[in-house]
Scaffold this motif. Structure first.
Motif, PDB file in Angstrom:
ATOM      1  N   LEU A  17      22.027   6.280  18.606  1.00 22.97           N
ATOM      2  CA  LEU A  17      21.291   6.579  17.382  1.00 22.97           C
ATOM      3  C   LEU A  17      20.279   7.677  17.666  1.00 22.97           C
ATOM      4  N   THR A  18      20.554   8.890  17.159  1.00 19.12           N
ATOM      5  CA  THR A  18      19.622   9.990  17.414  1.00 19.12           C
ATOM      6  C   THR A  18      18.998  10.501  16.121  1.00 19.12           C
ATOM      7  N   TRP A  19      19.166   9.739  15.040  1.00 22.07           N
ATOM      8  CA  TRP A  19      18.632  10.158  13.733  1.00 22.07           C
ATOM      9  C   TRP A  19      19.100  11.557  13.375  1.00 22.07           C
ATOM     10  N   ARG A  20      20.381  11.795  13.569  1.00 21.39           N
ATOM     11  CA  ARG A  20      20.918  13.137  13.357  1.00 21.39           C
ATOM     12  C   ARG A  20      21.213  13.334  11.866  1.00 21.39           C
ATOM     13  N   ILE A  21      20.219  13.881  11.165  1.00 23.36           N
ATOM     14  CA  ILE A  21      20.352  14.096   9.726  1.00 23.36           C
ATOM     15  C   ILE A  21      21.452  15.123   9.443  1.00 23.36           C
ATOM     16  N   ALA A  22      21.714  15.974  10.421  1.00 23.27           N
ATOM     17  CA  ALA A  22      22.705  17.033  10.219  1.00 23.27           C
ATOM     18  C   ALA A  22      24.074  16.460   9.880  1.00 23.27           C
ATOM     19  N   ASN A  23      24.336  15.200  10.282  1.00 26.64           N
ATOM     20  CA  ASN A  23      25.604  14.583   9.888  1.00 26.64           C
ATOM     21  C   ASN A  23      25.786  14.667   8.379  1.00 26.64           C
ATOM     22  N   TYR A  24      24.680  14.495   7.665  1.00 24.92           N
ATOM     23  CA  TYR A  24      24.755  14.512   6.200  1.00 24.92           C
ATOM     24  C   TYR A  24      24.945  15.923   5.670  1.00 24.92           C
ATOM     25  N   THR A  25      24.098  16.834   6.161  1.00 24.61           N
ATOM     26  CA  THR A  25      24.179  18.192   5.616  1.00 24.61           C
ATOM     27  C   THR A  25      25.538  18.808   5.944  1.00 24.61           C
ATOM     28  N   GLU A  26      26.019  18.548   7.168  1.00 22.28           N
ATOM     29  CA  GLU A  26      27.328  19.100   7.530  1.00 22.28           C
ATOM     30  C   GLU A  26      28.431  18.505   6.673  1.00 22.28           C
ATOM     31  N   ALA A  27      28.331  17.203   6.424  1.00 22.03           N
ATOM     32  CA  ALA A  27      29.352  16.547   5.605  1.00 22.03           C
ATOM     33  C   ALA A  27      29.386  17.148   4.204  1.00 22.03           C
ATOM     34  N   VAL A  28      28.199  17.409   3.642  1.00 19.38           N
ATOM     35  CA  VAL A  28      28.160  17.963   2.286  1.00 19.38           C
ATOM     36  C   VAL A  28      28.792  19.356   2.266  1.00 19.38           C
ATOM     37  N   THR A  29      28.409  20.181   3.221  1.00 22.09           N
ATOM     38  CA  THR A  29      28.943  21.542   3.216  1.00 22.09           C
ATOM     39  C   THR A  29      30.455  21.540   3.424  1.00 22.09           C
ATOM     40  N   ALA A  30      30.913  20.678   4.335  1.00 19.51           N
ATOM     41  CA  ALA A  30      32.329  20.716   4.671  1.00 19.51           C
ATOM     42  C   ALA A  30      33.192  20.141   3.546  1.00 19.51           C
ATOM     43  N   PHE A  31      32.672  19.159   2.834  1.00 22.59           N
ATOM     44  CA  PHE A  31      33.547  18.452   1.890  1.00 22.59           C
ATOM     45  C   PHE A  31      33.041  18.489   0.452  1.00 22.59           C
ATOM     46  N   ARG A  32      32.261  19.527   0.115  1.00 22.18           N
ATOM     47  CA  ARG A  32      31.755  19.620  -1.248  1.00 22.18           C
ATOM     48  C   ARG A  32      32.897  19.643  -2.256  1.00 22.18           C
ATOM     49  N   GLU A  33      33.928  20.403  -1.883  1.00 23.24           N
ATOM     50  CA  GLU A  33      35.077  20.558  -2.775  1.00 23.24           C
ATOM     51  C   GLU A  33      35.693  19.198  -3.136  1.00 23.24           C
ATOM     52  N   GLN A  34      35.888  18.359  -2.090  1.00 20.61           N
ATOM     53  CA  GLN A  34      36.496  17.045  -2.336  1.00 20.61           C
ATOM     54  C   GLN A  34      35.577  16.151  -3.172  1.00 20.61           C
ATOM     55  N   PHE A  35      34.264  16.289  -2.946  1.00 20.83           N
ATOM     56  CA  PHE A  35      33.323  15.508  -3.753  1.00 20.83           C
ATOM     57  C   PHE A  35      33.463  15.879  -5.216  1.00 20.83           C
ATOM     58  N   LEU A  36      33.402  17.191  -5.466  1.00 20.28           N
ATOM     59  CA  LEU A  36      33.458  17.642  -6.856  1.00 20.28           C
ATOM     60  C   LEU A  36      34.767  17.218  -7.498  1.00 20.28           C
ATOM     61  N   ARG A  37      35.850  17.358  -6.727  1.00 25.49           N
ATOM     62  CA  ARG A  37      37.153  16.998  -7.285  1.00 25.49           C
ATOM     63  C   ARG A  37      37.204  15.507  -7.614  1.00 25.49           C
ATOM     64  N   SER A  38      36.654  14.685  -6.717  1.00 25.80           N
ATOM     65  CA  SER A  38      36.670  13.239  -6.966  1.00 25.80           C
ATOM     66  C   SER A  38      35.973  12.901  -8.273  1.00 25.80           C
ATOM     67  N   PHE A  39      34.779  13.475  -8.464  1.00 24.91           N
ATOM     68  CA  PHE A  39      34.044  13.157  -9.684  1.00 24.91           C
ATOM     69  C   PHE A  39      34.721  13.764 -10.896  1.00 24.91           C
ATOM     70  N   GLY A  40      35.332  14.927 -10.722  1.00 29.48           N
ATOM     71  CA  GLY A  40      36.075  15.540 -11.822  1.00 29.48           C
ATOM     72  C   GLY A  40      37.230  14.655 -12.260  1.00 29.48           C
ATOM     73  N   TYR A  41      38.056  14.266 -11.297  1.00 37.38           N
ATOM     74  CA  TYR A  41      39.212  13.417 -11.621  1.00 37.38           C
ATOM     75  C   TYR A  41      38.755  12.090 -12.219  1.00 37.38           C
ATOM     76  N   ALA A  42      37.719  11.493 -11.590  1.00 35.38           N
ATOM     77  CA  ALA A  42      37.260  10.192 -12.079  1.00 35.38           C
ATOM     78  C   ALA A  42      36.725  10.328 -13.502  1.00 35.38           C
ATOM     79  N   GLY A  43      36.015  11.445 -13.778  1.00 34.41           N
ATOM     80  CA  GLY A  43      35.473  11.661 -15.111  1.00 34.41           C
ATOM     81  C   GLY A  43      36.566  11.806 -16.147  1.00 34.41           C
ATOM     82  N   ILE A  44      37.564  12.632 -15.843  1.00 34.85           N
ATOM     83  CA  ILE A  44      38.665  12.826 -16.787  1.00 34.85           C
ATOM     84  C   ILE A  44      39.409  11.513 -17.006  1.00 34.85           C
TER      85      ILE A  44
END
Lengths: 283, 418
Positions: free
Chosen positions: A49-76
Motif C-alpha cells: 500500500l503506497t497510496w498511489r493516487i496515480a492508479n486513478y488518474t492513469e485509469a481515467v486517462t487510459a479508459f475514458r472512452e470505455q467509461f463514456l461508452r458504458s454510460f452512453g449505452y446504459a443511457g440509451i
C-alpha cells in the motif's frame, strides 16, 4: 423499567443481522478493494500500500472512452426500456383485467433461464442469415452487406432486453397503486384523455419511473456480457476492461481503481438524478 | 457412441459457445441435460465470478464422486483419497450412467484410492484467481491434482506453488510422447505431466467464403472483411500471427511481437477482424455469421459431426501446440495418490479410453494402437493422432515472466477492446 430498556434496544437488535451482513459482505470487501486500488507491486514481489493516487488518474486517462461508452449505452438502453416498458406496465395495470397475472408472469418469465442464455438467444435473432437482418435488408434499412451482430445496435438491444423487467416491475407497482377515481375526476373536470394522463397519471407514476430507470441504468452501466457476445472490440465497455484487468492482465490496482471510479460515477449520476426527480415517495 | 441426443443444433452451438475453454460441449447435452443448460453454461463462462462456477458445476458434477469406500490416511499410496480438479467434460463418462467415470472407477478398483472428482476448472485465469490467495499464503487448496494449460502451469512453476513429482512413483512416464518431454517452462517434466494436448489452427467454411485457406495470411484477404474471428487467448492468436511472419513464437523478440500487434490492430480498426472470441466462433461458423476463425482442433472435430462443410487447416507457416498439464499443488495432502493416478492414466489402454471420449491429442505413446481397438476411425484422425511431420510444424509460445506477461497482455487487451 426493564421493559422500556428492552424496548429501547429492540430496534438495534433487529438491525443487527442486516448490519452484520452488510459489514462482512459489503464494508469489508469495499475496504479491501479501496486498499488494493492504492497499491503497487506484483504477485511475485507482493503488493504494498503506497497510496498511489496515480492508479486513478492513469485509469481515467487510459479508459475514458470505455467509461463514456458504458454510460452512453446504459443511457440509451434505459431510455428505450422506459419507452417500451411504460405502455406495457400501463396496460397491465389498467387494461389487462383477468390477464393481469398472466402478463406479469410473462414479464418475469425470462428470468427463469440464465442471463447468459438470454443474451445468446440474441445471437440467433440477429444472426447475419436470420430473418430480422433479411427483413431489414429487404426494406432497405440495412445495406446488402450490412449486419446487426457485432454492432453497437446489437449491444444496446441486448442490454435493453436483459434489463427491461427491472423497468417494468417498479412502473407496474406504482401505476397499479393509482386510484382510477383520480383520472375519472380529471375527466369530470373536462380534461381530455391526454391531459388526464399528463397531469394525473404520469406525475403519480413518477416514483416508479425513478426506481425503474435506476434499476435499469445501474446494472447496465457495469454490464460486460452483452458486449462480449453481441459486440466487437470497438464496443468494449468499462465492465469488459475491469474483467480483463483483474483476470487476464493481473493488474489488480488498476482494476480496483476502475471499479471505484465506476461506483463513484454512478453514485454522482444517481444523486444528481434523484435530486432533480425528487424521491419523497421513493422507498 | 459419440453422437449426442438430437438437440436443436443452433442451441447446441450457442451453449458450446458460452464456454471460454476449449473442451467440447456437445456431449453434455446428452448427459447433463437441463442443469448444464442453466447453471453449467453460466458458470462455464466465468460470468458471475468464482461462486457461479462452483454453483454451476456443483449441480451436476461438483459433488465429489467417491467411487470406493476405502479409507486410509495421509500420503500412503495404498488406499486413502485423491482430490482431483479438472475441466468440465474432460474425462470419459459411462454412456448409461453419467455419474460413472470408467477410468476413475478402474483406478479405485486397482489401488483402493477413492477419487473425489471436481469439474470446477472453467478457465485458467478464473481458476488462478480462485486458488492464488491460498497458494500465496502457503496453504493447502484442498486438491491433490489440478489440470492447467502450459502457460498457467508455467506461472505456478515460476511462483514455486507446485510439488515436485516423484518420478519413481510414475514409471509409466516413459510413455510420454517425445515431443512433449522437454517444455520450456518445465525442462525435465519434474513438476508437470500433460493430461491432453491440442492444436490451434484455422477453422473455415469453404461454402461461405468460396476459397481455400492455407494460412493465417489468407485471413487478411480484403474479400473476407468482417467474416473473420480470432481467439481472445493471447498466446493462440499472437502465436499464429508471429508464425505467419515466419517468426518462431517460442523464441521471438518483443519488437517482433509489437509489430505483430500493430498488424492485428490495423486489421481490427479496418473491420477485417470481426471479433475476438472464446469458442463462440464454433456457433458463428455453423450459423454462417463468419467464414473463418482461428480455432481449436477438438472443437472443430465436434463441429464436423454437425456440419461436415467445416474444414480445419493447420497453417502452412505452423500451428500452435498446447497441453493441459496435471499438476500437484504445493502442500497437497495426498501427493503419492496423485502420482499413482498419473502413473495409472499413462498406461496406453487407459489413455486410449480417455482420448476416445474427449477427442484431444493424447500425450501417451502407444495409445494410438490401443485406440484402434475401440474406434479404428479415430486412430486415423490426424487431429487426434498427429503425425511426426505435423508435430514438427507446431510451436509453443515463449515463457513470459510476470512483468512480460503484463506488458504482453496490456498490448493484446488494448487491441481486443479491453
Amino acid at each position: 423499567m426493564s421493559g422500556t430498556g428492552a424496548r429501547r434496544w429492540l430496534p438495534y437488535l433487529l438491525l443487527l443481522p442486516g448490519g452484520l451482513w452488510l459489514f462482512v459482505f459489503f464494508v469489508v470487501p469495499m475496504l479491501t478493494l479501496a486498499s488494493t486500488s492504492l497499491q503497487e507491486g506484483s504477485l511475485q514481489s507482493g503488493y504494498v500500500l503506497t497510496w498511489r493516487i496515480a492508479n486513478y488518474t492513469e485509469a481515467v486517462t487510459a479508459f475514458r472512452e470505455q467509461f463514456l461508452r458504458s454510460f452512453g449505452y446504459a443511457g440509451i438502453a434505459t431510455l428505450l426500456a422506459l419507452v417500451i416498458g411504460y405502455p406495457l406496465a400501463y396496460v397491465i395495470a389498467f387494461r389487462a383485467g383477468r390477464w393481469r397475472n398472466v402478463l406479469l408472469l410473462l414479464v418475469i418469465a425470462p428470468f427463469f433461464t440464465s442471463f447468459l442464455i438470454r443474451t445468446l438467444a440474441w445471437k440467433i435473432i440477429l444472426s447475419d442469415t436470420g430473418w430480422v437482418v433479411g427483413a431489414l435488408k429487404t426494406v432497405g434499412v440495412l445495406p446488402d452487406n450490412g449486419r446487426l451482430l457485432a454492432t453497437s445496435a446489437a449491444v444496446v438491444a441486448g442490454i435493453t432486453y436483459n434489463f427491461l423487467p427491472f423497468m417494468i416491475l417498479p412502473l407496474y407497482a406504482s401505476l397499479e397503486r393509482i386510484d382510477p377515481r383520480y383520472v375519472e375526476a380529471a375527466q369530470d373536470l373536462y380534461a381530455n384523455a391526454f391531459t388526464a394522463f399528463w397531469r394525473v397519471t404520469w406525475p403519480l407514476s413518477l416514483p416508479g419511473v425513478v426506481a425503474g430507470t435506476l434499476l435499469t441504468f445501474i446494472p447496465a452501466a457495469g454490464d460486460f456480457v452483452n458486449v462480449r457476445f453481441l459486440g466487437t472490440p470497438s464496443q468494449s465497455m468499462i465492465g469488459t476492461v475491469i474483467d480483463s484487468r483483474f483476470l487476464v492482465v493481473l493488474d489488480y490496482p488498476t482494476a480496483a481503481a476502475l471499479s471505484f471510479l465506476l461506483m463513484l460515477a454512478i453514485l454522482v449520476l444517481v444523486v444528481a438524478y434523484v435530486r432533480r426527480a425528487g424521491t419523497e415517495e421513493l422507498v | 457412441m459419440r453422437r449426442p441426443n438430437p438437440v436443436d443444433p443452433r442451441l447446441a452451438h450457442l451453449l458450446r459457445s458460452a464456454r471460454l475453454d476449449r473442451r467440447g460441449f456437445l456431449r453434455s447435452l446428452g448427459l447433463g441435460g437441463g442443469v448444464l443448460l442453466g447453471g453449467g453454461a453460466l458458470s462455464a463462462c466465468g460470468i458471475g465470478g468464482g461462486s457461479g462456477g462452483e454453483g454451476g458445476s456443483g449441480a451436476t458434477t461438483g459433488t465429489p464422486t467417491g467411487t470406493s469406500g476405502a479409507t486410509g490416511t495421509g500420503t500412503q499410496a495404498a488406499g486413502g483419497e485423491l482430490n482431483f480438479s479438472n475441466w468440465t467434460l474432460y474425462i470419459d463418462v459411462d454412456e448409461e450412467d453419467q455419474n460413472v467415470r470408467p477410468t476413475l472407477q478402474q483406478f479405485t478398483e486397482e489401488t483402493g484410492i477413492a477419487v473425489n472428482y471436481f469439474e470446477d476448472i472453467n478457465a485458467n485465469d478464473e481458476y488462478f484467481a480462485k486458488i492464488r490467495n491460498q497458494l500465496d499464503a502457503g496453504e493447502d487448496i484442498g486438491r491433490d491434482l489440478i489440470v492447467l494449460t502450459d502457460w498457467m502451469a508455467g506461472r505456478l512453476v515460476e511462483f514455486g506453488w507446485l510439488s515436485e513429482i516423484d518420478q519413481t512413483n510414475v514409471p509409466n512416464i516413459s510413455n510420454l510422447r517425445s515431443a512433449l518431454q522437454d517444455v520450456p517452462f518445465d525442462r525435465e517434466r519434474r513438476l508437470s505431466l500433460p493430461w491432453q494436448s491440442g492444436m490451434t489452427g484455422i477453422g473455415y467454411n469453404p461454402e461461405i467464403i468460396g476459397r481455400e485457406i492455407a494460412g493465417v495470411n489468407d485471413l487478411f484477404d480484403p474479400d473476407l472483411a468482417g467474416q473473420v474471428t480470432f481467439l481472445s487467448e493471447m498466446r493462440d492468436t499472437m502465436g499464429l500471427m508471429l508464425a505467419a511472419e515466419g517468426i518462431d513464437p517460442s523464441t521471438h523478440e518483443f519488437s517482433q511481437y509489437e509489430a505483430a500487434i500493430e498488424r492485428l490492430r490495423e486489421a481490427v480498426d479496418s473491420g477485417q477482424v470481426r471479433a475476438f472470441t472464446g469458442n463462440d466462433y464454433a456457433a458463428d461458423l455453423a450459423a454462417g455469421n463468419i467464414g473463418a476463425a482461428i480455432a481449436w482442433s477438438g472443437d472443430v472435430i465436434q463441429s464436423q459431426f454437425e456440419n461436415p462443410d467445416i474444414q480445419f487447416v493447420l497453417p502452412a507457416e505452423g500451428a500452435m501446440l498446447w497441453s493441459d498439464n496435471m499438476l500437484i499443488p504445493a502442500n497437497a495432502q495426498n501427493k503419492a495418490n496423485a502420482e499413482a493416478f498419473m502413473n495409472f492414466v499413462y498406461q496406453p489402454e487407459i489413455a486410449a479410453q480417455i482420448a476416445a471420449w474427449v477427442n484431444y491429442i493424447t500425450p501417451v505413446e502407444g495409445a494410438q494402437e490401443a485406440i484402434a481397438e475401440i474406434d479404428p476411425e479415430l486412430a486415423e484422425n490426424e487431429l487426434i493422432f498427429p503425425s511426426a511431420e505435423t508435430l514438427d510444424n507446431t510451436f509453443d509460445f515463449k515463457v513470459l515472466d510476470e512483468e512480460e506477461e503484463r506488458t504482453y497482455q496490456e498490448l493484446f487487451q488494448s487491441v481486443i477492446g479491453a
